[in-house]
Motif scaffolding. Structure first.
Motif, PDB file in Angstrom:
ATOM      1  N   SER A   6       0.840  -1.195   0.000  1.00 53.63           N
ATOM      2  CA  SER A   6       0.000   0.000   0.000  1.00 53.63           C
ATOM      3  C   SER A   6       0.861   1.225   0.000  1.00 53.63           C
ATOM      4  N   SER A  22      -8.703   1.122  -3.110  1.00 53.64           N
ATOM      5  CA  SER A  22      -7.734   0.086  -3.450  1.00 53.64           C
ATOM      6  C   SER A  22      -8.087  -0.538  -4.791  1.00 53.64           C
ATOM      7  N   ARG A 243      -3.336   0.282  -1.982  1.00 57.27           N
ATOM      8  CA  ARG A 243      -4.275   1.213  -1.346  1.00 57.27           C
ATOM      9  C   ARG A 243      -3.754   2.637  -1.525  1.00 57.27           C
TER      10      ARG A 243
END
Length: 473
Positions: A6, A22, A243
């Motif tokens: 992420s 995401s 993300r």
């Protein structure tokens, strides 16, 4: 592949909509230019798009040509991501907005993975984009493993997706390359050297997809071959999920500094170097774009200002020379004191003459600027540049294979990021002012200074410090 990667929090920027989103995402990179990044990035995007998935693509760094292929593959506009030119906040906002509406996000890198400041690797680390390394392996075997290992481990903490070999000679060659990897799980497959999906090039880079009648067939052929690789057989769920988060600050709306003004914008094969984001900025500033094609014989539309973007005037010199009506209408526009902003190829078209390669004829062009442009075989300008206009700074870049001879003295010069700017300096691109015409080899990123952009197009009420580039208009 690590599906838990992420993006990390960073400096505040601006975005609207979701606070986080995401989706599957990769950054397609390589050890150098010319390895096949665009082919693989576009093929991956096309493979998933034609299966009904929502795919968005971005290009790392300044580029007008590779985005043509990525846009064809995805059916959506392709924006640039550059931590310096466009800024981190803009990158963050665009990635978040795309992730909120798509299934797969593909970012094509620029040059080699670690080349430039900032580099594609910097972007990958800033936003947690796993790197899919493409290596042209046509003349190597065991060294492929060393190169792949070096790319993955040269910098600590670099998100990594795996490696794909390009221009492979045979199945046996492919197996040799795979066996050279320390970690076989990093192998994402191989693409052969195949004329069916080769992307032709010229002096400024790839030939634009819009110039080839079989462009989509080339992408489909590449996607077909990619479908038989480990990478191509992965579902969106198998690809790394990233993300993206919003910055803490909301963006400030642009004041309508160009409200009520019509800007005529040349757009055709000779003038095609236009960032979609620059058009967005003009619209947000309140301007009404009006497109015209000199090559199609269009008349200059009724307008308050003209933008001649970059492109390939040298490939269309004879046709542009024959545009007598355009030459006359631009001269009348300038005689009325209306602004003209000409970038790179747009500036080239405004000079008296254009000289091509040795032995070829010299073409008379539109004559709003005195002097001659001469094409050359060696690169004349490349890299990020910034133009200071009072306290306002336009960021952008330069990339050209021509030089100009003119009696005009530059009123300013661009500078590299962090370097001083001075009139008369050899480094940096000249900014010429001739009546209401302002011209340079410099390609501007309008969002870096909406105020300076508005003034370039004639918003005379903008308060800027005294500067020759504006005072002479």
């Amino acid at each position: 592949m690590d599906a838990s990667l992420s993006s990390q929090p960073s400096q505040p920027g601006g975005t609207t909509g979701a606070a986080a989103a995401s989706c599957a995402a990769v950054l397609v990179a390589a050890p150098a230019s010319g390895q096949g990044k665009t082919t693989v990035a576009a093929a991956l995007a096309r493979l998933h798009a034609r299966q009904g998935r929502r795919v968005r693509a971005f290009k790392c760094g300044p580029d007008f040509l590779d985005p043509h292929w990525l846009a064809l593959a995805t059916g959506a506009p392709v924006h640039s991501l550059d931590l310096w030119m466009t800024g981190e906040a803009d990158c963050r906002a665009r990635l978040l907005a795309a992730a909120a509406e798509c299934d797969l996000l593909v970012v094509e890198g620029v040059m080699g993975l670690f080349d430039g400041t900032p580099s594609a690797a910097d972007l990958a680390q800033r936003f947690g984009l796993p790197v899919l390394a493409v290596i042209d392996a046509h003349a190597m075997a065991g060294t492929f493993g060393a190169l792949a290992y070096g790319l993955q481990n040269f910098r600590d903490g670099l998100p990594w997706a795996g490696v794909l070999a390009n221009r492979v000679a045979s199945e046996r060659h492919s197996q040799m390359l795979k066996d050279a990897l320390r970690d076989p799980s990093q192998w994402l497959g191989a693409l052969p050297r195949d004329a069916r999906f080769s992307l032709p090039e010229r002096h400024l880079g790839l030939v634009a997809a819009t110039e080839l009648g079989d462009a989509m067939a080339r992408l489909d052929a590449a996607a077909d071959v990619l479908a038989d690789t480990p990478l191509g057989r992965m579902s969106v769920a198998d690809l790394p999920q990233v993300r993206f988060e919003a910055a803490s600050d909301e963006p400030q709306a642009m004041a309508p500094l160009l409200a009520g003004r019509t800007i005529a914008i040349a757009r055709d094969a000779a003038f095609s170097f236009i960032y979609p984001a620059n058009l967005d900025v003009l619209t947000e500033l309140g301007a009404e774009p009006s497109f015209f094609s000199p090559l199609a014989g269009d008349a200059l539309p009724a307008c308050d200002a003209v933008w001649l973007p970059g492109g390939y005037p040298e490939l269309h010199a004879q046709a542009l020379s024959a545009c007598t009506a355009m030459r006359e209408s631009l001269a009348a526009h300038a005689a009325a004191g209306k602004p003209v902003w000409a970038e790179c190829g747009g500036m080239m078209a405004l000079f008296d003459e254009l000289a091509l390669q040795d032995g070829e004829p010299v073409h008379r062009l539109w004559g709003l600027l005195p002097g001659r442009v001469t094409m050359q075989k060696r690169l004349a300008g490349l890299g990020p540049q910034q133009l200071s206009l009072g306290s306002h700074v336009l960021r952008g870049h330069t990339f050209h294979y021509s030089s100009c001879e003119t009696p005009l003295e530059p009123v300013a010069r661009t500078a590299r990021p962090g370097a001083p700017q001075a009139v008369g300096a050899r480094a940096g691109e000249a900014l010429y002012v001739h009546g209401p015409v302002r011209a340079s080899y410099f390609h501007a990123w309008f969002a870096s200074s909406p105020q300076a952009t508005a003034r370039l197009f004639g918003a005379m009420s903008i308060e800027l410090e005294s500067h020759a580039a504006f005072d002479q208009a």
